[in-house]
Structures are given as structure tokens and as C-alpha cells.
Enzyme design. Sequence first.
Site, PDB file in Angstrom:
ATOM      1  N   THR A  42       0.143   1.787  -2.468  1.00 41.70           N
ATOM      2  CA  THR A  42       1.069   1.114  -3.375  1.00 41.70           C
ATOM      3  C   THR A  42       2.251   1.996  -3.753  1.00 41.70           C
ATOM      4  O   THR A  42       2.087   3.184  -4.028  1.00 41.70           O
ATOM      5  CB  THR A  42       0.327   0.672  -4.651  1.00 41.70           C
ATOM      6  OG1 THR A  42      -0.819  -0.093  -4.283  1.00 41.70           O
ATOM      7  CG2 THR A  42       1.223  -0.163  -5.535  1.00 41.70           C
ATOM      8  N   ILE A  91      -2.588   5.551  -7.789  1.00 42.55           N
ATOM      9  CA  ILE A  91      -3.458   6.162  -6.784  1.00 42.55           C
ATOM     10  C   ILE A  91      -4.750   6.660  -7.431  1.00 42.55           C
ATOM     11  O   ILE A  91      -4.762   7.663  -8.149  1.00 42.55           O
ATOM     12  CB  ILE A  91      -2.736   7.316  -6.048  1.00 42.55           C
ATOM     13  CG1 ILE A  91      -1.374   6.830  -5.529  1.00 42.55           C
ATOM     14  CG2 ILE A  91      -3.619   7.841  -4.927  1.00 42.55           C
ATOM     15  CD1 ILE A  91      -1.423   5.592  -4.662  1.00 42.55           C
ATOM     16  N   GLN A 112     -14.216  -5.362   3.200  1.00 38.02           N
ATOM     17  CA  GLN A 112     -15.124  -4.453   2.507  1.00 38.02           C
ATOM     18  C   GLN A 112     -14.541  -4.006   1.173  1.00 38.02           C
ATOM     19  O   GLN A 112     -15.264  -3.905   0.172  1.00 38.02           O
ATOM     20  CB  GLN A 112     -15.441  -3.229   3.364  1.00 38.02           C
ATOM     21  CG  GLN A 112     -16.347  -2.227   2.630  1.00 38.02           C
ATOM     22  CD  GLN A 112     -16.946  -1.180   3.527  1.00 38.02           C
ATOM     23  OE1 GLN A 112     -17.457  -1.500   4.596  1.00 38.02           O
ATOM     24  NE2 GLN A 112     -16.910   0.065   3.109  1.00 38.02           N
ATOM     25  N   GLU A 113     -13.244  -3.728   1.144  1.00 37.26           N
ATOM     26  CA  GLU A 113     -12.630  -3.298  -0.107  1.00 37.26           C
ATOM     27  C   GLU A 113     -12.777  -4.372  -1.182  1.00 37.26           C
ATOM     28  O   GLU A 113     -13.082  -4.078  -2.345  1.00 37.26           O
ATOM     29  CB  GLU A 113     -11.148  -2.979   0.138  1.00 37.26           C
ATOM     30  CG  GLU A 113     -10.443  -2.425  -1.077  1.00 37.26           C
ATOM     31  CD  GLU A 113      -9.000  -2.003  -0.782  1.00 37.26           C
ATOM     32  OE1 GLU A 113      -8.246  -1.805  -1.739  1.00 37.26           O
ATOM     33  OE2 GLU A 113      -8.653  -1.883   0.415  1.00 37.26           O
TER      34      GLU A 113
END
Length: 382
Positions: free
Chosen positions: A127, A158, A244-245
Site C-alpha cells: 500500500t 505496513i 489465503q490472505e
Amino acid sequence: MRRDVFTPDHEAFRKLARDFIEKHVVPEYPSWEKAGQMPRATFEQLGSLGLLGTAIPEEYGGAGMPDYRYNVILQEESARALVTLSTVRTQLDVILPYFLAYANDEQRSRWFPGLAAGTLLSAIAMTEPGTGSDLAGVRTTAVRDGDEYVVNGAKTFITGGLLADLVIVVARTSTDPENRRAGLSLLVVEDGMPGFTRGRVLDKMGCKVQDTVELSFDTVRVPVANRLGDEGAAFGYLGRNLPQERMTVAVGSVAQARAAVTATIEYVKERKAFGTPVASFQNTKFELAAMSAEVEAGQAMIDRAVLDLVDGELSGADAARVKLFCTEMQARVVDRCLQLFGGYGYMMEYPIARLYTDARVARIYAGTSEVMKVIIAKSLGL
């Protein structure tokens, strides 16, 4: 309800995780919240017990068992103890899959032993300020200069970036005006590289133990040997790990909603109003009964999706359905649980308050609820 997801090996892992969390996490958790991060020593303790390396091949110090169910257990046991291992979850569920899928033999030898042992911590920098969920809009650049890339740009939100030794940076290595998704690459920036700096530690509403920072890259020279996978292929790589995330967020949502219900049941049995236990009121019974049913519905979705993910059959649309339902369910359940605590639910000394503030981000990260609806709608031909 009966679950048929786990084997005896998984349950042995669960006992190991539960014992560790009860002995080494719960007593220290308040100090972690004040510090705004998990200490490095905890990662090393987890690594020494084999809790971080289940998916890493044995030759690099792992267990060689790439089974997502072990990750699920860590989340469930954390929630059961009313704590979170957020940065651990991010490393295992979001970041490690990129290393496992795209690292070459030399990179595996260099990084895998430390990742398994908990001596190398990682983060992923996608991001950017102003881009949000639009990965195709990445503006951080990486210009090839011989055997190096020169990286310039900034990243925000982050997770784990404060202590990370390895940061997978999504950077633009080329530009195609007709295809914004083309030209993105994954570069591993290492702690100490000149020009790589950590900015503000962001002050969040919840998830206090999960450090979240801004990162900047000013003419950082990254060896080509630190590129994961092929140049220009990152957008496809990122898309393949999204199911998966998103499952990871949904698993946490159900586990934390269950923990909220359990904590509320214990509280209303002890708390009295007008001389009577709150648990004896019909409204309390009906509310908790309804919440229990919602949690079990979410658990059924999770268990089905976990098995599909392990079998490599979980689609992006189904992952979106699971995340949408489970995170929205978590919000409803935790809010209603807090209401049953009354004024005490608003006090941070009670875990329900932290469960409430932590829950809010689940409908935002790894794709907002609105993005999930767009994905689901496309799968319906709409």
C-alpha cells in the site's frame, strides 16, 4: 458443532501452541500493548518450538508441512486466550507464501533458516499513500542498473515494518500505458540498506500489539539477486495469494467472535442488575443464543473453506464470500457482546473493549467489504 478439520497431529500442535500462549504471551501482553509491538525474543521462542517453520522445508530448519491448518490453530488459540499474535499471523499467512512460492535455491538458503528460527522478521510493502487497494496504481519505482535495482518511493500501513529484517516491496520496474497491472516486481529490501528508512509508527484505534509503520526508499540499491520470481510478474503473484490472505482475516474474525461470546457468558453469570444475575434476563439469553448461532455459521464456512484452501481449490470469489460474512458477523457479535457488559464494556481494562476496537479493521484490510461484494457480484455474472 462438531468439526472434522483437524487430525491428531494438528491437535498435538494445538496443545503446544496453547501452552506457549498461556505461559509466555498472556502474562506479557499488557506490556506489549503499551510498547506497541511484540518483542523479537517472542519470535525466537516461537521459532525454537517449531511454531514458525511448519511450512518451511526440513533442510532449512522447518518441519516440511505446508498445511494452512497449523496457521489456523495459532489464530484460534490466540483468540481463545484473548490475545493476538498479529505480526506472527502476517508473517506466516501473508508474507511467507511469497518466499515459499518464488524464492530460488540461493534465496532459500539465505533466508529460510532465519525465517524458521524467528531470527529473521519480515513485512510486505504494497500500500502507498493515496492508492489504497489499487495495486495497479503503485508508483514506487525500481530502475535496473546493472546487477542492481534503484528503488524510490514510499509505502504506508505496513504491518511488522518496525522490526522487519526483510521487506518484500512491490515496485514498478516498467510501465505499460495500456496495462496498468503489468510491470510490477517483488524486491526484498533488507534492513540496513542505505536509503531505506522507517517513518512514523502509526497510532491505530485497535490492534495495538501489531506495529504499523510508514516506509520510505530513497535511491535504495537492491541486488537483482533479491528479486522474488520474474520481473514484471508481481501482480499475478499477489492475486494468487489473496484467497489465503482473506481467509486469514476471516479465521481471526470467527475465533475472536467466539472468544467474545465466551467472555460475555462468563461476565453475565457473575454480574448482577437489580439484584439478579444479568444471565437470568430473557434478553440476555436470546442475544447470546443468536450470537452463538451466528458464530457457528461462520465456523462452518471457515472449516469448509480451509479444507478447500488446503486442497488448492478455494476460489477468489469463495474467499471473498467467507471474508465478507465472517468479518461482518464479527462486527455484529462483538458489538452486541459489549452492550451486555454495559458501561464496563467501554472500559479498556475489560477484554471486550479491545475485541471491539480490534474488530473494526477486519472489514477494511485484505480488501474492504465493498471490494468483496464487487468480487462476488462478478462471480454471479453481474
